[in-house]
Motif scaffolding. Sequence first.
Motif, mmCIF file in Angstrom:
data_model
loop_
_atom_site.group_PDB
_atom_site.id
_atom_site.type_symbol
_atom_site.label_atom_id
_atom_site.label_comp_id
_atom_site.label_asym_id
_atom_site.label_seq_id
_atom_site.Cartn_x
_atom_site.Cartn_y
_atom_site.Cartn_z
ATOM 1 N N UNK A 477 -1.166 10.680 6.437
ATOM 2 C CA UNK A 477 -0.188 11.318 7.305
ATOM 3 C C UNK A 477 0.920 10.394 7.749
ATOM 4 N N UNK A 478 0.889 9.132 7.293
ATOM 5 C CA UNK A 478 1.890 8.148 7.699
ATOM 6 C C UNK A 478 2.940 7.974 6.625
ATOM 7 N N UNK A 479 4.186 7.860 7.045
ATOM 8 C CA UNK A 479 5.241 7.484 6.121
ATOM 9 C C UNK A 479 5.449 5.974 6.136
ATOM 10 N N UNK A 480 5.183 5.346 7.294
ATOM 11 C CA UNK A 480 5.444 3.915 7.441
ATOM 12 C C UNK A 480 4.443 3.342 8.437
ATOM 13 N N UNK A 481 4.077 2.075 8.263
ATOM 14 C CA UNK A 481 3.276 1.348 9.248
ATOM 15 C C UNK A 481 3.947 0.007 9.510
ATOM 16 N N UNK A 482 3.689 -0.546 10.686
ATOM 17 C CA UNK A 482 4.176 -1.876 11.017
ATOM 18 C C UNK A 482 3.089 -2.928 10.870
ATOM 19 N N UNK A 483 1.865 -2.551 11.230
ATOM 20 C CA UNK A 483 0.773 -3.516 11.220
ATOM 21 C C UNK A 483 -0.524 -2.820 10.821
ATOM 22 N N UNK A 484 -1.439 -3.616 10.295
ATOM 23 C CA UNK A 484 -2.750 -3.114 9.892
ATOM 24 C C UNK A 484 -3.815 -3.956 10.591
ATOM 25 N N UNK A 485 -4.731 -3.289 11.249
ATOM 26 C CA UNK A 485 -5.859 -3.957 11.885
ATOM 27 C C UNK A 485 -7.070 -3.774 10.989
ATOM 28 N N UNK A 486 -7.604 -4.879 10.496
ATOM 29 C CA UNK A 486 -8.727 -4.839 9.556
ATOM 30 C C UNK A 486 -9.994 -5.273 10.275
ATOM 31 N N UNK A 487 -11.004 -4.445 10.216
ATOM 32 C CA UNK A 487 -12.270 -4.725 10.889
ATOM 33 C C UNK A 487 -13.354 -4.926 9.845
ATOM 34 N N UNK A 488 -14.076 -6.038 9.974
ATOM 35 C CA UNK A 488 -15.200 -6.350 9.088
ATOM 36 C C UNK A 488 -16.390 -6.704 9.964
ATOM 37 N N UNK A 489 -17.166 -5.699 10.345
ATOM 38 C CA UNK A 489 -18.253 -5.929 11.293
ATOM 39 C C UNK A 489 -17.673 -6.324 12.635
ATOM 40 N N UNK A 490 -18.019 -7.525 13.112
ATOM 41 C CA UNK A 490 -17.480 -8.017 14.369
ATOM 42 C C UNK A 490 -16.233 -8.861 14.199
ATOM 43 N N UNK A 491 -15.754 -9.003 12.967
ATOM 44 C CA UNK A 491 -14.572 -9.826 12.692
ATOM 45 C C UNK A 491 -13.342 -8.934 12.543
ATOM 46 N N UNK A 492 -12.202 -9.444 13.034
ATOM 47 C CA UNK A 492 -10.963 -8.673 13.009
ATOM 48 C C UNK A 492 -9.840 -9.549 12.455
ATOM 49 N N UNK A 493 -9.004 -8.965 11.635
ATOM 50 C CA UNK A 493 -7.801 -9.647 11.144
ATOM 51 C C UNK A 493 -6.626 -8.687 11.255
ATOM 52 N N UNK A 494 -5.474 -9.239 11.584
ATOM 53 C CA UNK A 494 -4.258 -8.444 11.713
ATOM 54 C C UNK A 494 -3.307 -8.788 10.573
ATOM 55 N N UNK A 495 -2.664 -7.759 10.021
ATOM 56 C CA UNK A 495 -1.678 -7.959 8.965
ATOM 57 C C UNK A 495 -0.381 -7.243 9.324
ATOM 58 N N UNK A 496 0.727 -7.920 9.037
ATOM 59 C CA UNK A 496 2.040 -7.298 9.172
ATOM 60 C C UNK A 496 2.475 -6.773 7.806
ATOM 61 N N UNK A 497 2.930 -5.531 7.772
ATOM 62 C CA UNK A 497 3.483 -4.979 6.543
ATOM 63 C C UNK A 497 4.950 -5.370 6.451
ATOM 64 N N UNK A 498 5.324 -6.050 5.370
ATOM 65 C CA UNK A 498 6.696 -6.495 5.171
ATOM 66 C C UNK A 498 7.412 -5.443 4.324
ATOM 67 N N UNK A 499 8.140 -4.583 4.971
ATOM 68 C CA UNK A 499 8.830 -3.523 4.258
ATOM 69 C C UNK A 499 9.938 -4.096 3.390
ATOM 70 N N UNK A 500 10.187 -3.489 2.250
ATOM 71 C CA UNK A 500 11.266 -3.941 1.386
ATOM 72 C C UNK A 500 12.580 -3.832 2.156
ATOM 73 N N UNK A 501 13.562 -4.695 1.851
ATOM 74 C CA UNK A 501 14.838 -4.618 2.573
ATOM 75 C C UNK A 501 15.446 -3.224 2.467
ATOM 76 N N UNK A 502 15.848 -2.680 3.606
ATOM 77 C CA UNK A 502 16.483 -1.376 3.637
ATOM 78 C C UNK A 502 17.389 -1.319 4.861
ATOM 79 N N UNK A 503 18.255 -0.338 4.909
ATOM 80 C CA UNK A 503 19.195 -0.207 6.017
ATOM 81 C C UNK A 503 19.062 1.169 6.655
ATOM 82 N N UNK A 504 19.418 1.217 7.932
ATOM 83 C CA UNK A 504 19.459 2.481 8.664
ATOM 84 C C UNK A 504 20.906 2.800 9.013
ATOM 85 N N UNK A 505 21.242 4.063 8.957
ATOM 86 C CA UNK A 505 22.596 4.482 9.308
ATOM 87 C C UNK A 505 22.819 4.285 10.810
ATOM 88 N N UNK A 506 23.970 3.719 11.144
ATOM 89 C CA UNK A 506 24.284 3.493 12.556
ATOM 90 C C UNK A 506 24.768 4.763 13.242
#
Length: 573
Positions: A477-506
């Motif tokens: 249901x997502x078009x875009x994410x900024x970050x991903x929280x990964x859970x492995x039992x009691x361990x947690x890691x955070x990842x940033x999604x690096x979106x390809x360069x793009x522009x938004x209309x002003x």
Amino acid sequence: LKGGGGACVAPTPLDAATRESVVSALRTSPDQSNPYVRDVHITGECAAELDGVRIYGASVTVDGVCWTHTHDDNYNVYDLSYWTVAHPGNNFISPNPIQAFAEADDVNIRFRSDHGLDRWRVNKRNFGLVGRLGDAIDFAVLPVEVQTAEMASYFGAAPLPDDGEGFEACGSPGEEANTPANAHRYGFKVYDYFEDYYHTYRPVSTTRSYKSMVHNNIAIAAPDQLRQRMAFALSQIVVAAAGGDSDTERWLAYYDIFVRHAFGNYWDILKEVSYSPIMGDWLTYTNTRSRATSNKFPDENYARELMQLFSVGLWALNQDGTRELDARGQPIPAYDDLDIITFARAWTGFERQAARQNLEMTDGDDNSPNWIDPMLIRPHLRDALPKMDLHDGYIGDGVPLCADLPPRSFLRVGARFIRRAGLGKTIGADQTVIVLQPRPASSPLHAALCAPSAGRCTFPTTLQLATNLGCDGSECGLSHVDAVKLVDGGRVAWYEYIRVPCVKMAFYADGELLYSSYRVCASHAEVSAADGSQAPQTRQDTDELLRAVSPPPPSPSPHPPPPSSPPTPLPSS
């Protein structure tokens, strides 16, 4: 101008035209929310002095309130933590004259009348600007040195739960942990107490010679003499003057930019230099804010020098290096004042990173600024409007629109993820962050980021997807994410999604309010694309982050690579 209660007791007898211009500016200024001070821009007829009456310091009554012209920085709120150790008078006055204000529970700093205002203009860049008295400030945009747990608790900034996760910390290029067994061959400050410095080692020289000793010994004895000579030549072009500075590490770290890129791309050199806190301080664009957040035009120093001294120069040139001439035989300027003003907006929002360990303590224990790590960009303080290049194009031309990126680009081939320490202990309530927590048992994205070995996630530092992945659960249901929280039992890691360069209309016809406190508009299509409705406010996610109808997953077939293009101009808007 600063406002006071009630009408002026003795209003300044300004001439009618000047008074009308001032009153109009006060009434029409967009800066209406602060009850104590208002920044205005007078566009009407205005006389600085007429018949002995000066507008400087003048008082006028507008709608029953007395407004008095005052200094631009009056009522500014600063963080002076760094200045308590960097103030030159500390060596001669005891107790510390800057700390004395805080120790006396005084929040007003009084500029001494025997100090010329040039001292204020030069030294205020060492103060972390928080805002103006009476401004409502988002905790997320405070100077990093102020974003402490104590401050968050005092102001009620919403903390994110502490999951006890570990993280991976990366130092500056080539940085290693200290190895005492190797001994110390050069001076390196570890503590500052008034005029005395304590060093890990004191060679027979003055403290101001340490950095040159390191450079000379390496450059003369190094086997890669061509690299060393090229680095020295580059350092004479992209100059940041150390002068009599006795610090060692930060200047060597700056010089290493040229050593690393001696045979590389000049664009890479300019990128690293532009993010360097050394250059940000030298050419005064550190802590420069957009006009929308400061009511002032951005600092133009770096925008000018980057073109004049570091790149294109003053005149347009032919391929053989001769000057291009116009129809009258006159040299053609490479840029004009409007280009400088436009480029200055590109250098807003830069701040030094917070102090950390394993760095030379240049100004005292735990108070030394971070001169090593690249500066960070505060999006809320950055100018968000389009910026033209020197050829009547725009930064971002040739880059796809963000709205036109394929849905769920974070699951497609080439998607990049970088491991981070997390979202931070506190995030302002108005900052929109879309965070995904994929399901360990069924998500292909979780499996890719986990990279399991011997039944445990290895949590790689970086990952680039080699193939398209199918979506799972709320991912669909997502078009875009900024970050991903990964859970492995009691361990947690955070990842940033690096979106390809793009522009938004002003500018767009379907704009709507996205951040209530900043009144930032966004395209309705972009706002609703995130989850099929309004973009969520900052929050920690679970699998229940979004409950949208799941469309069919993307095909696992490889996504065609994008067409090759030159590097995105620095920095993108």
